[in-house]
Design an enzyme around this catalytic site. Structure first.
Site, PDB file in Angstrom:
ATOM      1  N   LYS A 120      46.261  84.683  69.975  1.00  0.00           N
ATOM      2  CA  LYS A 120      44.835  84.638  70.318  1.00  0.00           C
ATOM      3  C   LYS A 120      44.610  84.983  71.788  1.00  0.00           C
ATOM      4  O   LYS A 120      45.522  84.967  72.599  1.00  0.00           O
ATOM      5  CB  LYS A 120      44.243  83.282  69.918  1.00  0.00           C
ATOM      6  CG  LYS A 120      44.098  83.221  68.388  1.00  0.00           C
ATOM      7  CD  LYS A 120      43.402  82.002  67.870  1.00  0.00           C
ATOM      8  CE  LYS A 120      43.285  82.115  66.341  1.00  0.00           C
ATOM      9  NZ  LYS A 120      42.860  80.873  65.705  1.00  0.00           N
ATOM     10  N   ARG A 172      49.734  77.995  61.957  1.00  0.00           N
ATOM     11  CA  ARG A 172      49.358  79.216  61.235  1.00  0.00           C
ATOM     12  C   ARG A 172      49.734  80.389  62.139  1.00  0.00           C
ATOM     13  O   ARG A 172      49.179  80.508  63.230  1.00  0.00           O
ATOM     14  CB  ARG A 172      47.853  79.172  60.955  1.00  0.00           C
ATOM     15  CG  ARG A 172      47.319  80.323  60.148  1.00  0.00           C
ATOM     16  CD  ARG A 172      45.821  80.128  59.914  1.00  0.00           C
ATOM     17  NE  ARG A 172      45.278  81.223  59.141  1.00  0.00           N
ATOM     18  CZ  ARG A 172      44.918  82.383  59.662  1.00  0.00           C
ATOM     19  NH1 ARG A 172      45.037  82.614  60.949  1.00  0.00           N
ATOM     20  NH2 ARG A 172      44.436  83.329  58.887  1.00  0.00           N
TER      21      ARG A 172
HETATM   22  N1  HH2 Z   1      42.329  81.613  62.808  1.00  0.00           N
HETATM   23  C1  HH2 Z   1      41.955  82.777  62.264  1.00  0.00           C
HETATM   24  C2  HH2 Z   1      41.613  82.852  60.916  1.00  0.00           C
HETATM   25  N2  HH2 Z   1      41.685  81.783  60.117  1.00  0.00           N
HETATM   26  N3  HH2 Z   1      42.161  79.490  59.837  1.00  0.00           N
HETATM   27  C3  HH2 Z   1      42.529  78.318  60.349  1.00  0.00           C
HETATM   28  N4  HH2 Z   1      42.610  77.238  59.573  1.00  0.00           N
HETATM   29  N5  HH2 Z   1      42.850  78.189  61.675  1.00  0.00           N
HETATM   30  C4  HH2 Z   1      42.789  79.227  62.535  1.00  0.00           C
HETATM   31  O1  HH2 Z   1      43.051  79.036  63.745  1.00  0.00           O
HETATM   32  C5  HH2 Z   1      42.392  80.505  62.016  1.00  0.00           C
HETATM   33  C6  HH2 Z   1      42.073  80.595  60.637  1.00  0.00           C
HETATM   34  C7  HH2 Z   1      41.906  83.997  63.122  1.00  0.00           C
HETATM   35  O2  HH2 Z   1      43.130  84.641  63.130  1.00  0.00           O
HETATM   36  P1  HH2 Z   1      43.515  85.912  62.229  1.00  0.00           P
HETATM   37  O3  HH2 Z   1      43.499  85.546  60.779  1.00  0.00           O
HETATM   38  O4  HH2 Z   1      44.778  86.467  62.735  1.00  0.00           O
HETATM   39  O5  HH2 Z   1      42.411  86.992  62.579  1.00  0.00           O
HETATM   40  P2  HH2 Z   1      41.152  87.572  61.824  1.00  0.00           P
HETATM   41  O6  HH2 Z   1      40.182  86.452  61.652  1.00  0.00           O
HETATM   42  O7  HH2 Z   1      40.653  88.659  62.744  1.00  0.00           O
HETATM   43  O8  HH2 Z   1      41.601  88.100  60.485  1.00  0.00           O
END
Ligand code: HH2
Length: 265
Positions: free
Chosen positions: A194, A236
Site C-alpha cells: 500500500k 492479506r
Molecule cells: N485491501 C484491499 C482490498 N480488500 N480487504 C480487507 N479485508 N483488507 C484490506 O486491507 C483490503 C481488502 C486493497 O488491496 P488490493 O486488493 O490489492 O487492491 P484493489 O482494491 O485495487 O484490488
C-alpha cells in the site's frame, strides 16, 4: 489476494484471464496461503464501482475451480456476488463495506468486517478522525457484535489500512493494532504494497521517489510481521511465498524440533 480485475493498484490486469487467475490461486495455496481471497472489483482510492454482472463474470468461474484446492473467500461489497460466490464454494465473505453480515448469517459462512471511510471513489478526500484507533475499534466492534447476534460464528475485524486514511492514520492503526486484538475478535490486517509503505520506502531511496507497488516487499513483510507479533491472526498479502517464509521464521517452526513452542518469538 487474487484480484481478477483490470485496474487493481498493484496486480491489475495480471489475472483477468480466468485460467491465469486459477493457476495463480493454486500456486498461492502451494506456497502456504491458508485462504485465497478472490476479488472482482478494485477498491483502490478513486476506483469506480463495477456492475454486478461484470463482477460475477470475473469471480465465479475462478472460485468454482479454486474451491477444490483450498479455502476461498470472496472480496465483495455486493450481496448478489457474495451469495453466488458462496454457492460456488467460497466460505468467507471479505466485506470492505462491513454491511453484509446478514448474508453471511443466512449462508452460514464467515465474515470479515473492514473499516472504510466513505467509498473508494472519494475516501481519500481529506479523511479526518478525532481519535482514529478508538473510532475504528468502536465501529468494528459494533458491526462484529451485530454479526454475532445475527448468528455469524466466524467474525473477523480489519482496520482497513488505506481506506479513507492518511499515512499517519495507517501508522497509528498499526502501532496500536493491539487495541483491536483486545476486543476479542480475531484481527485481519492488509498492508501489502500500500502507498504509505511506498512513502516510507522513499525515505531511504536516494531518488526520494516512492517505488512502484511491486517494489514494496520489504515494508509489506515488516508490517505483516509487526501486526502478527502484536496479535493479529491473519494478513492479506500479494507476496505469499516471501510472507509465509517470514511468518514461519517468527512462528519458530523448525522441522523435526520437538520444543516448537519454546523457540517461537
Ligand atoms: N485491501 C484491499 C482490498 N480488500 N480487504 C480487507 N479485508 N483488507 C484490506 O486491507 C483490503 C481488502 C486493497 O488491496 P488490493 O486488493 O490489492 O487492491 P484493489 O482494491 O485495487 O484490488
Amino acid at each position: 489476494m487474487l484480484n481478477v480485475t483490470p485496474d487493481s493498484f498493484s496486480d491489475g490486469g495480471q489475472y483477468l484471464d480466468p485460467n491465469t487467475a486459477y493457476e495463480r490461486g493454486v500456486e498461492m495455496f502451494e506456497q502456504g496461503a491458508a485462504i485465497v481471497d478472490v476479488g472482482g472489483e478494485s477498491t483502490r482510492p478513486g476506483a469506480e464501482p463495477v456492475p454486478v454482472d461484470e463482477e460475477l463474470r470475473r469471480v465465479i468461474p475462478v472460485i468454482e475451480r479454486l474451491a477444490d484446492h483450498g479455502r476461498v473467500s470472496v472480496d465483495t461489497r455486493k450481496e448478489k456476488v457474495a451469495r453466488e460466490a458462496v454457492a460456488a464454494g467460497a466460505t468467507l465473505i471479505n466485506d470492505v463495506s462491513a454491511s453484509l453480515w446478514n448474508v453471511a448469517a443466512e449462508c452460514s459462512v464467515g465474515w470479515v468486517a473492514m473499516h472504510m471511510r466513505g467509498e473508494p471513489r472519494t475516501m481519500q478526500d481529506h479523511p479526518t478522525y478525532r481519535e482514529v484507533v478508538c473510532e475504528v475499534r468502536d465501529f468494528l466492534v459494533e458491526r462484529a457484535e451485530a454479526a454475532r447476534r445475527a448468528g455469524v460464528e466466524e467474525v473477523w475485524i480489519d482496520p482497513g489500512i488505506g481506506f479513507g486514511k492518511l499515512p499517519h492514520h495507517n501508522l497509528m492503526l498499526l502501532k496500536h493494532v493491539g487495541v483491536l486484538v483486545e476486543s476479542g475478535f480475531p484481527v485481519l490486517v492488509g498492508t501489502s504494497r500500500k502507498s504509505f509503505i511506498g512513502l516510507l520506502h522513499s525515505e531511504s531511496d536516494r531518488s526520494g521517489e516512492p517505488p512502484p507497488p511491486t517494489d514494496r516487499l520489504e515494508g509489506s513483510i515488516a508490517t505483516a510481521v509487526w501486526a502478527l507479533l502484536k496479535g493479529a491472526r491473519m494478513v492479506r498479502v500479494h507476496d505469499v511465498e516471501a510472507t509465509v517464509q517470514a511468518v514461519r521464521v517468527i512462528a519458530g517452526r523448525v522441522p523435526g524440533d520437538v520444543d516448537q513452542e519454546e523457540g517461537a518469538l
